[in-house]
Motif scaffolding. Structure first.
Motif, PDB file in Angstrom:
ATOM      1  N   LYS A 164       0.845  -1.195   0.000  1.00 51.78           N
ATOM      2  CA  LYS A 164       0.000   0.000   0.000  1.00 51.78           C
ATOM      3  C   LYS A 164       0.878   1.241   0.000  1.00 51.78           C
ATOM      4  CE  LYS A 164      -3.784   2.331   2.449  1.00 51.78           C
ATOM      5  NZ  LYS A 164      -4.725   2.268   3.591  1.00 51.78           N
ATOM      6  N   THR A 174       0.702   5.269   0.299  1.00 53.90           N
ATOM      7  CA  THR A 174      -0.126   6.410   0.718  1.00 53.90           C
ATOM      8  C   THR A 174       0.628   7.699   0.407  1.00 53.90           C
ATOM      9  OG1 THR A 174      -1.068   5.092   2.517  1.00 53.90           O
ATOM     10  CG2 THR A 174      -1.335   7.485   2.637  1.00 53.90           C
ATOM     11  N   THR A 224      -4.209   7.198  -2.448  1.00 54.91           N
ATOM     12  CA  THR A 224      -3.663   5.913  -2.005  1.00 54.91           C
ATOM     13  C   THR A 224      -3.739   4.895  -3.133  1.00 54.91           C
ATOM     14  OG1 THR A 224      -5.780   5.077  -1.160  1.00 54.91           O
ATOM     15  CG2 THR A 224      -4.371   6.275   0.389  1.00 54.91           C
ATOM     16  N   GLU A 238      -3.432   0.556  -3.407  1.00 57.54           N
ATOM     17  CA  GLU A 238      -3.254  -0.702  -2.703  1.00 57.54           C
ATOM     18  C   GLU A 238      -3.403  -1.837  -3.705  1.00 57.54           C
ATOM     19  OE1 GLU A 238      -4.641  -2.860   1.476  1.00 57.54           O
ATOM     20  OE2 GLU A 238      -5.634  -1.020   0.761  1.00 57.54           O
TER      21      GLU A 238
END
Length: 273
Positions: free
Chosen positions: A192, A194, A200, A202
């Motif tokens: 992930k 960020t 974001t 993922e």
């Protein structure tokens, strides 16, 4: 979106640079008393025993403790190339706790040793300000450790063979954070990312690129779930705007491939069922 991709690539390149800076040469340089030299100090039964100084013909020098003719206990060894070790010795080798200065790069190691090599927990400080603190096995970073770059970047996680391997978290100095799997220093597998701006991602990574199946969420509320290649939407995927409009179908190089009006209408109709 193109600007976003360039930003991602710059951060990935920076991470690779920091990884390269983190490599270090082996440290094994053990005293050899078989080479004739000059000894000055305490003796017992004709053998070097107690505190003394041994100077080799090539200019190397040891000052410290001897037991039954062998370097044993605490001492300081200085080599002609400028390297210095100060700490514990056992059977003539660095063993226990000690500090080493590497003259060629002006790096410093402080920590545990065994059988003449860095083993156990220790801290390596590079001349440029980079720092690694964690576990070692025979001069190689293995296990959990923390690498802090001089520019403020920081990695906390697992190492194998001197490289980031396994699960780890990389904190970029600009506020971006990656948490996930690594293989040989590259983001590889599930993770992930960020971004400091609130976006974001993922999903899957391949050689530090966003690649495979994943979901990208913009701070605005828009989302894309589907396939990626080299940090771009590529393959089958669904894009949902912040207002709820859905575009589903094939993507290539970050662009929708096909009739976008038909795709929006069809997806909207399906969503209303």
């Amino acid at each position: 979106m193109k600007k976003f991709i360039l930003t991602v690539l710059s951060f990935i390149a920076l991470g690779a640079y920091n990884h390269a800076m983190a490599q270090e040469n082996p440290t094994e340089k053990n005293p050899d008393l078989k080479n004739a030299g000059k000894y000055t100090g305490d003796k017992k039964s004709g053998k070097m025993h107690g505190q003394g100084v041994y100077e080799w013909k090539n200019g190397d020098r040891f000052e410290g403790s001897f037991v039954e003719g062998q370097i044993e206990g605490y001492g300081r060894y200085s080599w002609t190339d400028g390297d210095i070790y100060q700490g514990d010795f056992k059977d003539g080798k660095q063993d226990g706790k000690g500090s080493a200065f590497y003259a060629d790069k002006c790096n410093v190691y402080e920590g545990e040793w065994k059988n003449g090599k860095r083993n156990g927990y220790g801290k390596l400080i590079w001349a440029n300000g980079d720092v690694y603190e964690g576990y070692w096995v025979d001069d190689v970073r293995v296990g959990e450790g923390t690498f802090t770059a001089a520019n403020g970047d920081k990695y906390v996680g697992h190492y194998e063979n001197n490289q980031r391997n396994g699960f780890g978290t990389y904190y970029h100095s600009n506020g971006d954070v990656y948490a996930g799997q690594w293989v040989n220093g590259e983001k590889e597998g599930l993770g992930k990312y960020t971004y400091a701006n609130g976006n974001t991602y993922e999903g899957q990574f391949v050689q530090s690129n966003i690649e495979g199946q994943g979901t990208f969420v913009w701070a605005s509320g828009a989302t894309y779930t589907g396939q990626f290649k080299e940090d771009m939407r590529h393959g089958v995927g669904t894009y949902t705007t912040a207002t709820g409009r859905v575009i589903a179908g094939n993507w290539k190089d970050n662009r929708f491939s096909g009739d976008i009006n038909s795709a929006v209408q069809q997806s909207s109709a399906l969503a209303s069922l």
